[in-house]
Design a protein around this motif. Structure first.
Motif, PDB file in Angstrom:
ATOM      1  N   GLU A  79      -7.208  -2.038   2.289  1.00 59.50           N
ATOM      2  CA  GLU A  79      -6.809  -2.099   0.898  1.00 59.50           C
ATOM      3  C   GLU A  79      -5.314  -1.838   0.726  1.00 59.50           C
ATOM      4  O   GLU A  79      -4.650  -2.489  -0.076  1.00 59.50           O
ATOM      5  CB  GLU A  79      -7.645  -1.125   0.078  1.00 59.50           C
ATOM      6  CG  GLU A  79      -9.094  -1.596  -0.030  1.00 59.50           C
ATOM      7  CD  GLU A  79     -10.087  -0.509  -0.384  1.00 59.50           C
ATOM      8  OE1 GLU A  79      -9.688   0.676  -0.493  1.00 59.50           O
ATOM      9  OE2 GLU A  79     -11.268  -0.834  -0.539  1.00 59.50           O
ATOM     10  N   ALA A  80      -4.766  -0.890   1.471  1.00 56.88           N
ATOM     11  CA  ALA A  80      -3.325  -0.611   1.383  1.00 56.88           C
ATOM     12  C   ALA A  80      -2.521  -1.774   1.949  1.00 56.88           C
ATOM     13  O   ALA A  80      -1.568  -2.257   1.314  1.00 56.88           O
ATOM     14  CB  ALA A  80      -2.990   0.676   2.121  1.00 56.88           C
ATOM     15  N   GLU A  81      -2.895  -2.229   3.131  1.00 53.41           N
ATOM     16  CA  GLU A  81      -2.134  -3.293   3.785  1.00 53.41           C
ATOM     17  C   GLU A  81      -2.250  -4.626   3.064  1.00 53.41           C
ATOM     18  O   GLU A  81      -1.316  -5.434   3.100  1.00 53.41           O
ATOM     19  CB  GLU A  81      -2.565  -3.416   5.247  1.00 53.41           C
ATOM     20  CG  GLU A  81      -2.122  -2.216   6.074  1.00 53.41           C
ATOM     21  CD  GLU A  81      -2.587  -2.246   7.518  1.00 53.41           C
ATOM     22  OE1 GLU A  81      -3.474  -3.077   7.865  1.00 53.41           O
ATOM     23  OE2 GLU A  81      -2.078  -1.422   8.303  1.00 53.41           O
ATOM     24  N   SER A  82      -3.358  -4.874   2.368  1.00 56.83           N
ATOM     25  CA  SER A  82      -3.512  -6.143   1.647  1.00 56.83           C
ATOM     26  C   SER A  82      -2.562  -6.248   0.460  1.00 56.83           C
ATOM     27  O   SER A  82      -2.329  -7.330  -0.062  1.00 56.83           O
ATOM     28  CB  SER A  82      -4.955  -6.337   1.181  1.00 56.83           C
ATOM     29  OG  SER A  82      -5.265  -5.468   0.120  1.00 56.83           O
ATOM     30  N   THR A  83      -1.980  -5.113   0.037  1.00 56.92           N
ATOM     31  CA  THR A  83      -1.008  -5.132  -1.058  1.00 56.92           C
ATOM     32  C   THR A  83       0.425  -5.256  -0.540  1.00 56.92           C
ATOM     33  O   THR A  83       1.361  -5.240  -1.323  1.00 56.92           O
ATOM     34  CB  THR A  83      -1.098  -3.849  -1.914  1.00 56.92           C
ATOM     35  OG1 THR A  83      -0.622  -2.737  -1.149  1.00 56.92           O
ATOM     36  CG2 THR A  83      -2.500  -3.593  -2.407  1.00 56.92           C
ATOM     37  N   GLY A  84       0.578  -5.332   0.792  1.00 54.48           N
ATOM     38  CA  GLY A  84       1.908  -5.312   1.384  1.00 54.48           C
ATOM     39  C   GLY A  84       2.358  -3.904   1.695  1.00 54.48           C
ATOM     40  O   GLY A  84       3.503  -3.677   2.096  1.00 54.48           O
TER      41      GLY A  84
END
Length: 187
Positions: A79-84
């Motif tokens: 979830e964190a990485e999918s936002t950049g």
């Protein structure tokens, strides 16, 4: 996947509780202008070996005996990485664990923070044997909830006493509202 970040925080804090933490520090730091939300959960629990840290974000790895998958940390990372944003775990056996997630809040895939006050309230009231240090920051304005200080004042009165629980809920909501009132609006 959990629908809001505060539920992920609850899940990670539960991991800390299972790891025999006596102090769990939760920091939620929001920067409006930078469009960032940093969440850090630190505990003084049993910690993890390097091998476990390397495997813990694999959804098919778990240290639990009751099921063969562990989805909390892998989903939080995704979830964190999918936002950049980014995700990091630092842990040492016998010393505890620090989980850090940074979300880019202007990204379409960034889920809402959700009801962080209900999450913190639930953790404190349901786990009186554990100390919590909650630090909420919005655009360099902040407040702190430290259950160690509250225990000194309350003595033997438990957090789940209706009056104490209501005070705790009101304290969190009032301070959050003040932070949001002072929040910079960026277009």
């Amino acid at each position: 996947m959990l629908p809001e970040i505060s539920l992920n925080i609850l899940n990670i804090a539960q991991n800390s509780i299972v790891a025999d933490a006596s102090l769990i520090q939760i920091t939620v730091d929001e920067t409006t202008e930078g469009h960032l939300l940093k969440v850090e959960i630190e505990d003084d629990g049993t910690g993890m070996s390097e091998e476990t840290v390397a495997s813990v974000t694999d959804p098919f790895f778990t240290t639990r005996k009751t099921r063969s998958v562990g989805l909390g940390l892998p989903f939080f990372k995704q979830e964190a990485e999918s936002t950049g944003g980014m995700f990091h775990i630092l842990s040492e056996p016998g010393k505890g664990t620090v989980v850090t997630a940074i979300f880019c809040t202007d990204h379409i895939d960034c889920m809402p923070l959700g009801d962080i006050n209900a999450t913190i309230h639930s953790l404190v009231v349901m786990n009186p044997q554990i100390d919590f240090l909650y630090h909420r920051i919005v655009d360099n304005q902040s407040f702190v909830l430290d259950t160690r200080q509250m225990k000194e004042i309350l003595g033997d009165v438990p957090f789940d006493t209706p009056e104490v629980s209501a005070f705790l809920k009101d304290y969190l909501q009032t301070n959050e509202a003040e932070l949001m009132q002072d929040r910079q609006v960026i277009i």
